[in-house]
Design a protein around this motif. Structure first.
Motif, short mmCIF file in Angstrom:
data_model
loop_
_atom_site.label_atom_id
_atom_site.label_comp_id
_atom_site.label_asym_id
_atom_site.label_seq_id
_atom_site.Cartn_x
_atom_site.Cartn_y
_atom_site.Cartn_z
N PHE A 301 0.91 -1.16 0.15
CA PHE A 301 0.24 -0.01 -0.02
C PHE A 301 0.85 1.19 0.01
N LYS A 302 1.31 1.74 -1.25
CA LYS A 302 1.99 2.60 -1.31
C LYS A 302 1.75 3.91 -0.86
N CYS A 303 0.69 4.22 -0.89
CA CYS A 303 0.00 5.64 -0.53
C CYS A 303 0.26 6.03 0.85
N LEU A 304 0.26 5.18 1.81
CA LEU A 304 0.70 5.56 3.31
C LEU A 304 2.03 6.06 3.24
N PRO A 305 3.13 5.38 2.84
CA PRO A 305 4.53 5.82 2.78
C PRO A 305 4.81 7.13 2.24
N CYS A 306 4.15 7.22 1.06
CA CYS A 306 4.23 8.33 0.18
C CYS A 306 3.72 9.63 1.06
N CYS A 307 2.69 9.33 1.62
CA CYS A 307 2.14 10.71 2.47
C CYS A 307 2.81 11.08 3.76
N ILE A 308 3.62 9.85 4.31
CA ILE A 308 4.62 10.27 5.22
C ILE A 308 5.73 10.88 4.76
N LYS A 309 6.14 10.69 3.65
CA LYS A 309 7.16 11.27 3.01
C LYS A 309 6.95 12.67 2.65
N ALA A 310 5.72 12.92 2.23
CA ALA A 310 5.42 14.19 1.75
C ALA A 310 5.21 15.07 2.74
N ILE A 311 5.01 14.76 3.87
CA ILE A 311 4.66 15.80 5.30
C ILE A 311 6.03 15.83 5.94
N THR A 312 6.93 14.98 5.55
CA THR A 312 8.29 14.86 6.31
C THR A 312 9.00 15.97 5.36
N GLN A 313 8.74 15.87 4.26
CA GLN A 313 9.57 17.09 3.35
C GLN A 313 8.70 18.45 3.32
N GLY A 314 7.51 18.38 3.48
CA GLY A 314 6.80 19.48 3.65
C GLY A 314 6.57 20.21 2.45
N GLY A 315 6.18 21.36 2.54
CA GLY A 315 5.90 22.44 1.47
C GLY A 315 4.63 21.98 0.82
N LEU A 316 4.69 21.79 -0.47
CA LEU A 316 3.32 21.59 -1.47
C LEU A 316 3.34 20.14 -1.72
N LYS A 317 4.51 19.40 -1.00
CA LYS A 317 4.37 17.94 -1.38
C LYS A 317 2.89 17.27 -0.87
N PRO A 318 2.57 17.55 0.21
CA PRO A 318 1.20 17.00 0.75
C PRO A 318 0.17 17.45 -0.29
N THR A 319 0.03 18.51 -0.92
CA THR A 319 -0.84 19.03 -1.59
C THR A 319 -0.75 18.37 -2.80
N ALA A 320 0.18 17.86 -3.42
CA ALA A 320 0.43 17.11 -4.73
C ALA A 320 0.04 15.72 -4.34
N VAL A 321 0.33 15.14 -3.36
CA VAL A 321 -0.09 13.75 -3.14
C VAL A 321 -1.74 13.67 -3.19
N ASN A 322 -2.10 14.81 -2.31
CA ASN A 322 -3.65 14.62 -2.19
C ASN A 322 -4.37 14.84 -3.33
N GLY A 323 -4.03 15.87 -4.44
CA GLY A 323 -4.46 16.16 -5.66
C GLY A 323 -4.55 14.95 -6.59
N ALA A 324 -3.12 14.18 -6.58
CA ALA A 324 -3.11 13.23 -7.33
C ALA A 324 -4.06 11.93 -7.00
N ASN A 325 -4.16 11.77 -5.66
CA ASN A 325 -4.88 10.88 -5.15
C ASN A 325 -6.52 11.27 -5.49
N GLU A 326 -6.94 12.22 -5.38
CA GLU A 326 -8.37 12.96 -5.44
C GLU A 326 -8.46 12.42 -7.04
N MET A 327 -7.89 12.83 -7.94
CA MET A 327 -8.01 12.29 -9.52
C MET A 327 -8.00 10.86 -9.75
N ALA A 328 -6.95 10.22 -9.20
CA ALA A 328 -6.82 8.63 -9.21
C ALA A 328 -7.92 7.92 -8.79
N VAL A 329 -8.52 8.23 -7.85
CA VAL A 329 -9.83 7.70 -7.18
C VAL A 329 -10.92 7.92 -8.32
N GLN A 330 -11.19 8.95 -8.85
CA GLN A 330 -12.13 9.20 -9.94
C GLN A 330 -11.97 8.23 -10.98
#
Length: 380
Positions: A301-330
C-alpha cells in the motif's frame, strides 16, 4: 441554543451531524451540498435553515425553485459556498465537504470568526500552514471530527504540555488487509467499496482500501497536534474499537474506545468540553472480543509511505499527493485505471513536486492542478 452550519450536509458526516442536531435541538443556520438536491430539500424542510448553497449551478437552480415556498435563501456555485461559510449566522461550521474543495470555505469561516468542526481532512493536508495561521490570527477553535483525531484530542485532555511521546493512529486496514500486490492487480471498484466496519462515502472508502486515508490522517495529525511525522505511528486495528491512542513520556498509553459510529466525535466537537447523551450505540466490552494490532504493509500500500514522506519533506508535497489521489480515485471508480495505479500515481506526484519553503493559497491550487493533470496521464 447552539447554531451550526453544515458544509456537506447530504454526505455521511453531514447526515450524522443532523442526527446530533436533532437529538440536542441545535439550530441549523445553514446547509451546503454538492448536487443531491432531493435530500437537501428534505433537510431544508425539516431544519428550516436561513441559508443553503449548492456547489453545482444546475442543481442549485432546481433547488431554488423546489424550496421557493420556504424562507430559506438558496445560492449556488463555488463562490456562493465560500460566501455562505463566512456569512452564516452559525457559531460553529462543520466542514464535511469532500476533498480540497473544503479548503476555501474553511478559511472563509475562520476569517469570519467561526469555530470549525473539521471533518474535511484535505483542508489541513493541502493548506495546513495557512489554516493554522488563520486560526491563530482570528482566535477561533479548530476541533477535529475524524474519529481518530477526535480520539487523540480526547486522550490529550489534561495531559501536561511536553508529556506526549507519540501518537498511535489506528487503521482498520480496509477491505484488502492481508492481500499482496498480485492479489490486488485486478480488483474492481465494487470490491474496494466493501469496507468491513464503517459506512462512508465512496471517496473515503477507496482511500481506506488503499491506506491513503491513513496517510492523509498522519499529515492531519502533524498539523493538529504540533508533532513531527516520526512521532505518529500507524497501527492496523481490524476491530475499529480503539479509535486511536497516545503514548506519554512515562510509558503510559491512553486510548479512546467506542463503537464505529461517527456521531460521538461529531457531537464532542460541537459540545466540547461538555459531554451529553449521544445517539451512537454504546460500546459493550463483554461483547467486543479480542482487540488486535499489527504493522501496516508499506510495500503493498504505497499511498501511506508516500504521505509520510510528503509531510516529512513539507511544502506543497502534501498538496501534490492529495490532488493526485483525488483524481486517481475518480479514474479508478470510472474503470480507467487499476487499483494499484492509485499508489503509483501518488508516488509520481510526490516525486514531481519541487520542494518549497513557503507558499500561498494560489500556489496550493496550482500544485493541485498539476498533480491532477499528471494523474490523467495514467489513463488506459
Amino acid at each position: 441554543m447552539k447554531k451550526i452550519a453544515i458544509l456537506g450536509s447530504t454526505g455521511s458526516i453531514g447526515t450524522q451531524s443532523l442526527d446530533v442536531a436533532r437529538k440536542h435541538g441545535f439550530q441549523v443556520s445553514s446547509l451546503v451540498a454538492g448536487r443531491n438536491i432531493e435530500l437537501l430539500e428534505t433537510q431544508i424542510r425539516e431544519f428550516k435553515p436561513k441559508t443553503a448553497a449548492v456547489f453545482d449551478n444546475e442543481a442549485g437552480q432546481k433547488l431554488k425553485i423546489a424550496v421557493a415556498d420556504t424562507d430559506t435563501k438558496v445560492t449556488y456555485g463555488k463562490e456562493a459556498v465560500v460566501a455562505l461559510a463566512a456569512e452564516t449566522e452559525a457559531d460553529t461550521v462543520i466542514n464535511a465537504i469532500v476533498g480540497i474543495a473544503g479548503l476555501e470555505p474553511t478559511l472563509a469561516a475562520i476569517k469570519a470568526k467561526k469555530d470549525i468542526a473539521l471533518a474535511n481532512k484535505e483542508t489541513l493536508v493541502t493548506g495546513g500552514e495557512l489554516v493554522k495561521k488563520a486560526v491563530k490570527e482570528n482566535s477561533v477553535k479548530l476541533l477535529p471530527v475524524d474519529s481518530e483525531h477526535s480520539a487523540i484530542f480526547q486522550c490529550l485532555e489534561g495531559v501536561p504540555k511536553g508529556a506526549l511521546k507519540s501518537i498511535l493512529l489506528t487503521a482498520s486496514g480496509g477491505p484488502f488487509f492481508g492481500k499482496i500486490r498480485d492479489e490486488l492487480a485486478n480488483v474492481k471498484p465494487s470490491d474496494a467499496l466493501k469496507h468491513p466496519n464503517w459506512d462512508m462515502g465512496a471517496k473515503i472508502t477507496i482511500d481506506s482500501a488503499s491506506l491513503m486515508n491513513k496517510g492523509l490522517e498522519v499529515i492531519e495529525a502533524v498539523h493538529l497536534f504540533d508533532v513531527k511525522p516520526s512521532d505518529v505511528r500507524v497501527l492496523v486495528h481490524r476491530q475499529s474499537i480503539v479509535h486511536s491512542a497516545v503514548e506519554l513520556q512515562d510509558g503510559a498509553v491512553i486510548a479512546q474506545l467506542g463503537t464505529p459510529d461517527m456521531r460521538l466525535p461529531i457531537q464532542y466537537a460541537l459540545t466540547y468540553p461538555e459531554r451529553y447523551d449521544c445517539p451512537a450505540p454504546r460500546l459493550d466490552l463483554f461483547k467486543t472480543g479480542a482487540l488486535t494490532f499489527q504493522e501496516p504493509d508499506y510495500d503493498t500500500f504505497k499511498c501511506l509511505p508516500c504521505c509520510i514522506k510528503a509531510i516529512t519533506q513539507g511544502g506543497l508535497k502534501p498538496t501534490a499527493v492529495n490532488g493526485a489521489n483525488e483524481m486517481a480515485v475518480q479514474l479508478f471508480l470510472r474503470g480507467e485505471i487499476g487499483f494499484l495505479q492509485i499508489g503509483e500515481i501518488v508516488e509520481a506526484a510526490l516525486d514531481s513536486q519541487p520542494e518549497v519553503a513557503e507558499f500561498t493559497l494560489e500556489d496550493v491550487f496550482e500544485a493541485d492542478r498539476k498533480a491532477r493533470a499528471l494523474a490523467e496521464t495514467f489513463k488506459r
